[in-house]
Scaffold this active site. Structure first.
Site, PDB file in Angstrom:
ATOM      1  CE  LYS A 158     -14.687  -4.299  -5.816  1.00  0.00           C
ATOM      2  NZ  LYS A 158     -15.050  -2.910  -6.107  1.00  0.00           N
ATOM      3  CD  GLU A 216     -22.629 -12.644 -17.599  1.00  0.00           C
ATOM      4  OE1 GLU A 216     -22.785 -12.338 -18.794  1.00  0.00           O
ATOM      5  OE2 GLU A 216     -23.227 -13.566 -17.041  1.00  0.00           O
ATOM      6  CB  CYS A 222     -23.147  -4.468 -20.835  1.00  0.00           C
ATOM      7  SG  CYS A 222     -24.580  -5.183 -20.065  1.00  0.00           S
ATOM      8  CD  GLU A 250     -18.241  -1.672 -23.081  1.00  0.00           C
ATOM      9  OE1 GLU A 250     -17.250  -1.937 -22.394  1.00  0.00           O
ATOM     10  OE2 GLU A 250     -19.372  -2.150 -22.866  1.00  0.00           O
TER      11      GLU A 250
HETATM   12  P1  NAD Z   1     -14.881  -2.317 -14.279  1.00  0.00           P
HETATM   13  O1  NAD Z   1     -14.318  -3.502 -14.948  1.00  0.00           O
HETATM   14  O2  NAD Z   1     -14.043  -1.108 -14.223  1.00  0.00           O
HETATM   15  O3  NAD Z   1     -15.211  -2.675 -12.759  1.00  0.00           O
HETATM   16  C1  NAD Z   1     -16.018  -3.762 -12.416  1.00  0.00           C
HETATM   17  C2  NAD Z   1     -15.683  -4.225 -11.001  1.00  0.00           C
HETATM   18  O4  NAD Z   1     -14.393  -4.766 -10.988  1.00  0.00           O
HETATM   19  C3  NAD Z   1     -15.696  -3.113  -9.985  1.00  0.00           C
HETATM   20  O5  NAD Z   1     -16.304  -3.572  -8.799  1.00  0.00           O
HETATM   21  C4  NAD Z   1     -14.217  -2.849  -9.756  1.00  0.00           C
HETATM   22  O6  NAD Z   1     -13.948  -2.332  -8.490  1.00  0.00           O
HETATM   23  C5  NAD Z   1     -13.661  -4.239  -9.899  1.00  0.00           C
HETATM   24  N1  NAD Z   1     -12.225  -4.310 -10.234  1.00  0.00           N
HETATM   25  C6  NAD Z   1     -11.475  -3.382 -10.866  1.00  0.00           C
HETATM   26  N2  NAD Z   1     -10.213  -3.845 -11.020  1.00  0.00           N
HETATM   27  C7  NAD Z   1     -10.179  -5.074 -10.490  1.00  0.00           C
HETATM   28  C8  NAD Z   1      -9.157  -6.061 -10.370  1.00  0.00           C
HETATM   29  N3  NAD Z   1      -7.918  -5.874 -10.833  1.00  0.00           N
HETATM   30  N4  NAD Z   1      -9.466  -7.225  -9.781  1.00  0.00           N
HETATM   31  C9  NAD Z   1     -10.717  -7.451  -9.318  1.00  0.00           C
HETATM   32  N5  NAD Z   1     -11.717  -6.561  -9.407  1.00  0.00           N
HETATM   33  C10 NAD Z   1     -11.436  -5.381  -9.982  1.00  0.00           C
HETATM   34  O7  NAD Z   1     -16.290  -2.038 -14.933  1.00  0.00           O
HETATM   35  P2  NAD Z   1     -17.339  -0.889 -14.610  1.00  0.00           P
HETATM   36  O8  NAD Z   1     -16.821   0.395 -15.116  1.00  0.00           O
HETATM   37  O9  NAD Z   1     -17.760  -0.960 -13.184  1.00  0.00           O
HETATM   38  O10 NAD Z   1     -18.578  -1.375 -15.494  1.00  0.00           O
HETATM   39  C11 NAD Z   1     -18.690  -1.116 -16.850  1.00  0.00           C
HETATM   40  C12 NAD Z   1     -18.329  -2.329 -17.660  1.00  0.00           C
HETATM   41  O11 NAD Z   1     -19.127  -3.435 -17.281  1.00  0.00           O
HETATM   42  C13 NAD Z   1     -18.588  -2.139 -19.134  1.00  0.00           C
HETATM   43  O12 NAD Z   1     -17.511  -2.653 -19.869  1.00  0.00           O
HETATM   44  C14 NAD Z   1     -19.848  -2.955 -19.371  1.00  0.00           C
HETATM   45  O13 NAD Z   1     -20.015  -3.390 -20.688  1.00  0.00           O
HETATM   46  C15 NAD Z   1     -19.665  -4.065 -18.424  1.00  0.00           C
HETATM   47  N6  NAD Z   1     -20.922  -4.724 -18.110  1.00  0.00           N
HETATM   48  C16 NAD Z   1     -21.190  -5.953 -18.649  1.00  0.00           C
HETATM   49  C17 NAD Z   1     -22.401  -6.582 -18.401  1.00  0.00           C
HETATM   50  C18 NAD Z   1     -22.736  -7.936 -18.981  1.00  0.00           C
HETATM   51  O14 NAD Z   1     -23.706  -8.533 -18.563  1.00  0.00           O
HETATM   52  N7  NAD Z   1     -21.975  -8.439 -19.908  1.00  0.00           N
HETATM   53  C19 NAD Z   1     -23.349  -5.942 -17.595  1.00  0.00           C
HETATM   54  C20 NAD Z   1     -23.037  -4.705 -17.060  1.00  0.00           C
HETATM   55  C21 NAD Z   1     -21.840  -4.100 -17.315  1.00  0.00           C
END
Ligand code: NAD
Length: 753
Positions: A431, A512, A546, A643
């Site tokens: 996904k 993560e 991140c 963040e």
């Molecule tokens: P997000 O949490 O909004 O979305 C991530 C994924 O989750 C997307 O594919 C989204 O469609 C899905 N999603 C959303 N709601 C969901 C639910 N209720 N159930 C299941 N899946 C769901 O994050 P984003 O905006 O895509 O990415 C940015 C975030 O990711 C930042 O907080 C960043 O720090 C983090 N990030 C962390 C790492 C790490 O290695 N720790 C790496 C990259 C990004």
């Protein structure tokens, strides 16, 4: 890189007519660079063509270690000669070239080496070049007897010395000290080690040939820790090479002719169209549609799950080496398509060229690295040797999982999570993020092209809150690999903790999440390094990493000076569409992200001092956010704790190192952290006390490389897994131990005891 730009600038500027009759111009060239001869010939041709008389200062080069180490780290060809005598030989060759072109060149030879000096004098005599036509250059306070001898021979000599501030000057003097005491330096051999006259005056070409025969290259490239199959990181592209730049320009053109296509779901390796399609937009131009992604409903999520459940048992029995081979094929295909994948990242995710290239390289690394790890894990391991019994541990896949990825490393993170699960023998539903579905679709195309059987990897684009959440809670899902925000991560963690009646397995969540990463700038930090590193960490990919730096804590002693330089450096970053390679800062990912970050900046103005804000192109179709620096940020503010995920940096002052550490640790997150310091004591303290998963000292806090810096955090940044680390695959496996009694009537065969 800088060298090529410098040479081009030099030639462009001094070709201007106003320089026809002076003032004199000149440049330094370094004989330790393998391409110095080519550059020098080019400069000579230019001087003739433009009728300019120029000074060329020929030196051997002072940054051998740096040049070699940086090239090694990047897996780039090493630009300098491996052995000192090769440089000496090249210096002689180029000295001759300079003397032969005495009609257009004022030659200056920067050397303290008697053999190099003698060679210049002998060649000048042979060619009939008078000694007053060239000069020697030596450092003030060094090799005085040699200077005296040169002057006695009626040669011209220029003495030079560094001028400027004490601290940078100290660094320069330490470097010279290292250089002059190096085992290979002429002065150390002559004055400290009393080498014989014959040895000192030997022809360096002969010495170089001897050295090459006796030695392998002087810097040893450490091999991967993996014993099974040597793993080597994919080199980042050197965009200073015109051919590499042309590849991206051509790929962008190709992509533009193919935009706007429909990208269906993929279930059982077959395309599945849906009623709804979501356009994916270019962040730099919201009118440009990159593609339309099929929007899955619950019914399609269930059929993807059914396909995965059917395919998984057979895939689990496929030998680990065969599964690994498919990942290696995927890596090869990504390498083949590198330019196209980069172009897609530039247009769909708004990455600039080097960031896009790094993301593709990381995806390739994940495939190759996890393949290598799986080959190793695939071999059962003896736990303990005991007579009469064999005990081996091996690994089984967990089953079927869902891979939920963010948009910010649209190929690498998705590939890393998916391929780790797949190579371990699981089947998955992929996904991708709603913001970068076309890149997700491209990954699944490559998996299929590499030979992945139907049902092992299924593509399910669609709303995360609906289909993602449905799968997370589904009793037939065995694991969830999630990277994204804290909010969504915590929800997934909680949902997965509920065990439905009849559920076969406890769900494993590889989780993560975000960060609020901090870097401390100590009072004795190297400002040049710290400014550049902090700017890159805070504003690289518009702060949407991140790992990005978002809290900068500067010791009071340095504060004013550092902030002044930081702001000046930030102001030099070009902002504009990422597809133009000159731009460092591009748009943020989407309209809602842009609005959210602009709102945070507005609120921030009430919490702290807006110290600087960059300007952005006035383009209503693009999602720009001006890079912004706040100072005097209190630790109680949102700017300090939340963040932001955008180009916003919060700077705070600490009165001493204790306070700096305690401020740095005031966070619910623990992802990356850093410190610039020259104090061994403070560096040790940071190592022991700064709470984060990846700590970087005296360098940028972003840009982890697979295997080298396994990446991931703890606290509210994640569950402590390390992507790109050797143990990562174990998250997708369950360990089994098999014990067999091998006693046969009191006798145990030798190989089983
Ligand atoms: P997000 O949490 O909004 O979305 C991530 C994924 O989750 C997307 O594919 C989204 O469609 C899905 N999603 C959303 N709601 C969901 C639910 N209720 N159930 C299941 N899946 C769901 O994050 P984003 O905006 O895509 O990415 C940015 C975030 O990711 C930042 O907080 C960043 O720090 C983090 N990030 C962390 C790492 C790490 O290695 N720790 C790496 C990259 C990004």
């Amino acid at each position: 890189m800088l060298k090529d730009v410098t040479l081009r600038l030099f030639k462009t500027i001094f070709a201007e007519s106003e320089f026809a009759a002076g003032p004199a111009c000149g440049l330094a060239m370094q004989a330790y660079l393998k391409d110095c001869e080519t550059d020098l010939r080019d400069v000579l041709a230019w001087a003739r063509e433009c009728k300019r008389r120029i000074t060329v200062r020929l030196v051997k080069g002072a940054y051998w270690d740096y040049e070699t180490i940086m090239a090694e780290q990047r897996h780039w060809p090493i630009p300098v000669f491996a052995h000192k005598p090769e440089t000496d030989a090249n210096f002689e060759k180029l000295s001759l070239l300079l003397l032969e072109n005495d009609d257009v060149i004022d030659a200056a030879f920067g050397t303290h080496n008697v053999r190099s000096i003698a060679h210049v004098l002998a060649q000048a005599e042979r060619l009939g070049v008078v000694r007053r036509n060239f000069e020697f250059q030596m450092l003030y306070g060094m090799a005085d007897p040699i200077k005296a001898a040169v002057l006695k021979m009626d040669c011209r000599l220029r003495e030079y010395c560094p001028v400027g501030e004490l601290l940078p000057g100290m660094a320069y003097l330490v470097r010279r000290l290292l250089e002059n005491t190096s085992n290979e330096g002429f002065l150390a051999n002559k004055f400290a080690k009393s080498a014989s006259r014959d040895d000192l005056l030997k022809n360096p070409s002969d010495v170089a040939a001897d050295v090459r025969r006796l030695q392998s290259p002087s810097l040893h490239t450490p091999h991967s820790a993996l014993d099974t199959r040597p793993f080597r990181n994919e080199a980042h592209t050197d965009f200073t090479l015109p051919r590499e730049r042309e590849k991206i320009s051509a790929a962008l053109k190709r992509l533009r002719q193919n935009l706007g296509k429909r990208h269906p779901l993929v279930i059982n390796n077959k395309p599945v169209s849906t009623a709804d399609w979501l356009p994916s937009l270019n962040p730099a131009n919201q009118k440009e549609i990159i593609g339309h992604a099929a929007q899955a409903s619950i019914a399609e999520a269930d059929s993807a799950l059914a396909a995965a459940r059917t395919a998984q048992p057979k895939w689990a029995r496929t030998p680990a080496a065969e599964r690994a081979a498919i990942l290696e094929k995927v890596a090869a295909l990504m390498r083949r398509d590198k330019g196209d994948l980069c172009a897609l990242e530039i247009l769909e995710a708004g990455k600039n060229w080097p960031e896009a290239d790094a993301d593709v390289a990381e995806a390739i690394d994940f495939c190759d690295f996890y393949a290598a790890v799986m080959r190793d894990l695939g071999r059962p391991k003896r736990t303990q040797a005991v007579a009469g019994e064999t005990n081996v541990q091996h690994w089984w896949p967990r089953g079927v999982g869902v891979i939920i990825a963010p948009w910010n490393f649209p190929l690498a993170i998705l590939t890393g999570m998916a391929t780790a699960a797949i190579v371990a023998g699981n089947a998955v539903i992929i996904k991708p993020s709603d913001q970068t579905p076309v890149i997700g679709a491209r990954l699944v195309d490559l998996l299929i092209e590499a030979g992945l059987p139907p049902g092992v990897a299924n593509l399910l684009t669609g709303p995360g809150g609906k289909v993602g959440a449905h799968l997370v809670g589904h009793p037939q899902i065995d694991f969830i690999a999630f990277t994204g925000s804290k909010e969504v991560g915590l929800r997934i963690w909680e949902t997965a903790g509920h065990t439905a009646p009849g559920q076969a397995n406890l769900k494993k969540v590889i989780c993560e999440m975000g960060g609020k990463n901090c870097c401390i700038v100590d009072s004795d930090a190297d400002m040049d390094e710290a400014v550049v590193g902090c700017i890159a960490s805070a504003f690289g990919y518009q702060g949407q990493k991140c790992s990005a730096l978002s809290r900068l804590i500067v010791l009071a002693d340095n504060y004013d000076k550092f902030v002044e330089r930081l702001i000046a450096a930030a102001g030099s970053l070009p902002v504009g569409p990422s597809e133009q390679p000159g731009n460092v800062i591009g748009p943020v990912i989407a309209r809602d992200a842009q609005q959210r970050i602009l709102d945070i900046i507005e609120t921030g103005k009430k919490e702290a001092k807006l110290a600087w804000q960059g300007s952005v192109p006035n383009d209503p179709n693009a999602c720009y956010v001006p890079p912004t620096i706040f100072t005097e940020v209190p630790s109680t503010s949102r700017l300090f704790s939340e963040e932001i995920f955008g180009p916003v940096l919060a700077v705070s002052k600490a009165k001493d190192f204790d306070q700096a550490l305690s401020l740095a640790n005031e966070s619910e997150f623990a992802l990356t952290g850093g410190c610039y310091s020259r104090s061994p004591v403070n560096i040790e303290r940071v190592k022991a006390e700064l709470i984060c998963g990846n700590l970087y000292i005296n360098r940028t806090i972003t840009g982890a490389i697979v295997e080298r810096q396994p990446f991931g955090g703890f606290k509210m940044s994640g569950a402590g897994t390390k992507a790109g680390g050797r143990e990562y695959l174990e998250n997708f496996l369950v360990p089994r131990v098999i014990t067999e009694n091998c006693l046969r009537r009191g006798f145990a065969p030798a190989e089983e005891s």
